[in-house]
Design a protein around this motif. Structure first.
Motif, mmCIF file in Angstrom:
data_model
loop_
_atom_site.group_PDB
_atom_site.id
_atom_site.type_symbol
_atom_site.label_atom_id
_atom_site.label_comp_id
_atom_site.label_asym_id
_atom_site.label_seq_id
_atom_site.Cartn_x
_atom_site.Cartn_y
_atom_site.Cartn_z
ATOM 1 N N ILE A 146 0.863 -1.207 0.040
ATOM 2 C CA ILE A 146 -0.017 -0.267 0.121
ATOM 3 C C ILE A 146 0.850 1.222 -0.165
ATOM 4 C CG2 ILE A 146 -1.370 1.284 1.736
ATOM 5 C CD1 ILE A 146 -2.787 -1.355 2.173
ATOM 6 N N GLY A 147 1.967 1.051 0.711
ATOM 7 C CA GLY A 147 2.892 2.329 0.933
ATOM 8 C C GLY A 147 3.297 2.741 -0.520
ATOM 9 N N LEU A 148 3.708 1.873 -1.047
ATOM 10 C CA LEU A 148 4.549 1.976 -2.707
ATOM 11 C C LEU A 148 3.316 2.678 -3.460
ATOM 12 C CD1 LEU A 148 6.567 1.937 -4.546
ATOM 13 C CD2 LEU A 148 6.370 -0.269 -5.080
ATOM 14 N N GLU A 149 2.229 2.163 -3.508
ATOM 15 C CA GLU A 149 1.197 2.761 -4.608
ATOM 16 C C GLU A 149 0.769 4.072 -4.091
ATOM 17 O OE1 GLU A 149 0.080 1.525 -7.095
ATOM 18 O OE2 GLU A 149 -1.841 2.484 -7.238
ATOM 19 N N ILE A 150 0.778 4.422 -2.745
ATOM 20 C CA ILE A 150 0.500 5.960 -2.194
ATOM 21 C C ILE A 150 1.703 6.840 -2.770
ATOM 22 C CG2 ILE A 150 0.461 7.218 -0.265
ATOM 23 C CD1 ILE A 150 -0.937 5.157 1.320
ATOM 24 N N CYS A 151 2.761 6.036 -2.577
ATOM 25 C CA CYS A 151 4.050 6.979 -3.353
ATOM 26 C C CYS A 151 3.858 7.087 -4.774
ATOM 27 C CB CYS A 151 5.291 5.935 -3.258
ATOM 28 S SG CYS A 151 5.956 6.007 -1.516
ATOM 29 N N THR A 152 3.566 6.218 -5.341
ATOM 30 C CA THR A 152 3.197 6.246 -7.093
ATOM 31 C C THR A 152 2.200 7.294 -7.378
ATOM 32 O OG1 THR A 152 3.631 3.682 -7.114
ATOM 33 C CG2 THR A 152 2.886 4.775 -9.073
ATOM 34 N N GLN A 153 1.024 7.144 -6.838
ATOM 35 C CA GLN A 153 -0.115 8.059 -6.974
ATOM 36 C C GLN A 153 0.059 9.437 -6.419
ATOM 37 O OE1 GLN A 153 -2.334 7.092 -9.149
ATOM 38 N NE2 GLN A 153 -2.301 5.118 -9.015
ATOM 39 N N PHE A 154 0.769 9.678 -5.441
ATOM 40 C CA PHE A 154 1.288 11.090 -5.057
ATOM 41 C C PHE A 154 2.084 11.538 -6.184
ATOM 42 C CE2 PHE A 154 0.620 11.268 -0.244
ATOM 43 C CZ PHE A 154 -0.652 10.969 -0.340
ATOM 44 N N GLY A 155 3.122 10.857 -6.387
ATOM 45 C CA GLY A 155 4.182 11.216 -7.467
ATOM 46 C C GLY A 155 3.689 11.587 -8.711
ATOM 47 N N ARG A 156 2.608 10.686 -9.371
ATOM 48 C CA ARG A 156 1.754 10.983 -10.614
ATOM 49 C C ARG A 156 1.005 12.187 -10.595
ATOM 50 N NH1 ARG A 156 0.032 4.612 -12.036
ATOM 51 N NH2 ARG A 156 1.781 4.609 -13.797
ATOM 52 N N HIS A 157 0.649 12.750 -9.279
ATOM 53 C CA HIS A 157 -0.067 13.890 -9.115
ATOM 54 C C HIS A 157 0.493 14.942 -8.742
ATOM 55 C CE1 HIS A 157 -3.342 10.596 -9.503
ATOM 56 N NE2 HIS A 157 -4.028 11.515 -9.623
ATOM 57 N N GLY A 158 1.927 14.710 -8.808
ATOM 58 C CA GLY A 158 2.692 16.243 -8.880
ATOM 59 C C GLY A 158 3.785 16.124 -7.854
#
Ligand code: COA
Length: 297
Positions: free
Chosen positions: A24-36
């Motif tokens: 879950i932590g990595l997916e949060i990283c990915t989505q936060f990153g994808r959103h700037g």
């Protein structure tokens, strides 16, 4: 799945995610990153960190990894400071690091109990405490008008009780307490919003493979009428909502993201039988002489 959020919803923000190397932590990283957002990951295992950081960078996300254990206050301090030094600010702290294993209460040693409390609960508090300086309004890299935000990853198992999870139930209940108390104190004093997310069972996570290994999965489903798995994406979208301005008035809540699973229980009566039985019971009670229990009629 495509995100319903605008791609700049957390643009310019810096997020530090503990346990961000996997699940879950990595997916949060990915989505936060994808959103700037720019991403700092804290984790214990160098290999896991390195591969998470490369995966994020290959998506064009600014990412850095820092080795550390949330149980160690020095590590917590160093990683928070390194994040600030690397990116020049800190806006979002996500406490996703957690420890878990299935064990019956009688087989759990006090040290096993303490280990999970130390990772989940004390670790969450320590990270929040070390990050406060950078998250509070007017802190280094921030204007005097706005504070940052904290997200604590919790669970639903302590709302009722969970088999073989006494240590985690205790730890997550305490995290929910931390979320509310910090929301009160730091929301008031420093303009920091503090919220939690309580995920249900999420597919493809270390948690699921530990707590519901293949061998017991089907058996568990028999007892859980609404049993279905969520996706890491579901949790990351909730995190984006809470961390972005979309959630600017949300403080001190733990958002349950489990498809309603924690409310589920076996259906004791088929739907078709309800109307008939309920009307018959009503009729009996109406016709009953006052003072005579319906069971005696
Ligand atoms: N059943 C019973 N007790 C267990 C256990 C198990 N499966 N695994 C560990 N313990 C006990 C140990 O026996 C020890 O207690 P003792 O000293 O009284 O014997 C204590 O827990 C600490 O174990 P240790 O292996 O030294 O801890 P660690 O710091 O190396 O690892 C864990 C921490 C156990 C939580 C490990 O599972 C971990 O690192 N987890 C992180 C990843 C994770 O769990 N992700 C899922 C998140 S939902």
């Amino acid at each position: 799945m495509e995100s319903p959020f605008k791609e700049d919803v957390v643009r310019g923000k810096v997020a530090l995610i503990t346990g961000g190397g996997s699940g879950i932590g990595l997916e949060i990283c990915t989505q936060f990153g994808r959103h700037g957002a720019s991403i700092a990951i804290m984790g214990r295992r160098k290999q896991v960190l390195d591969s998470a950081v490369s995966a994020l960078q290959s998506l064009g996300i600014k990412a850095v990894g820092f080795e550390g254990d949330v149980r160690n206050q020095e590590d917590a301090k160093r990683v928070v400071e390194s994040t600030f030094r690397h990116f020049g600010r800190l806006d979002i702290l996500v406490n996703a690091a957690a420890g878990n294993f299935l064990v019956s209460a009688e087989d759990l040693s006090p040290n096993g109990f303490k280990t999970v409390m130390d990772i989940d609960t004390v670790g969450t508090f320590t990270m929040c405490r070390e990050a406060l300086k950078y998250l509070k309004k007017g802190g280094p890299g921030r204007s005097s008008s706005g504070g940052g935000t904290i997200l604590n990853i919790s669970a639903t198992l302590h709302y009722t009780a969970a088999w073989y999870q006494i240590h985690v139930s205790a730890a997550k209940a305490a995290i929910d307490g931390i979320t509310r108390n910090l929301a009160l104190e730091w929301g008031t004093d420093y303009d920091i919003r503090v919220n939690g997310i309580a995920p249900g069972p999420i597919s493809g996570t270390p948690g699921m493979s530990k707590l519901a290994p293949e061998e017991i999965d089907n058996k568990a489903r028999e007892y859980m009428p609404l049993y279905k798995l969520g996706e890491k994406w579901d949790i990351a979208m909730a995190a984006l909502y809470l961390a972005s301005d979309a959630g600017k008035y949300v403080n001190g809540t733990t958002l349950i993201v489990d498809g309603g699973l924690w409310l589920s229980r076996p259906r004791h009566l088929p739907k078709e039988a309800v109307q008939q039985l309920s009307r018959a019971a009503e009729k009996r009670s109406r016709n009953a002489p006052v003072g005579v229990p319906t069971s005696k009629l």
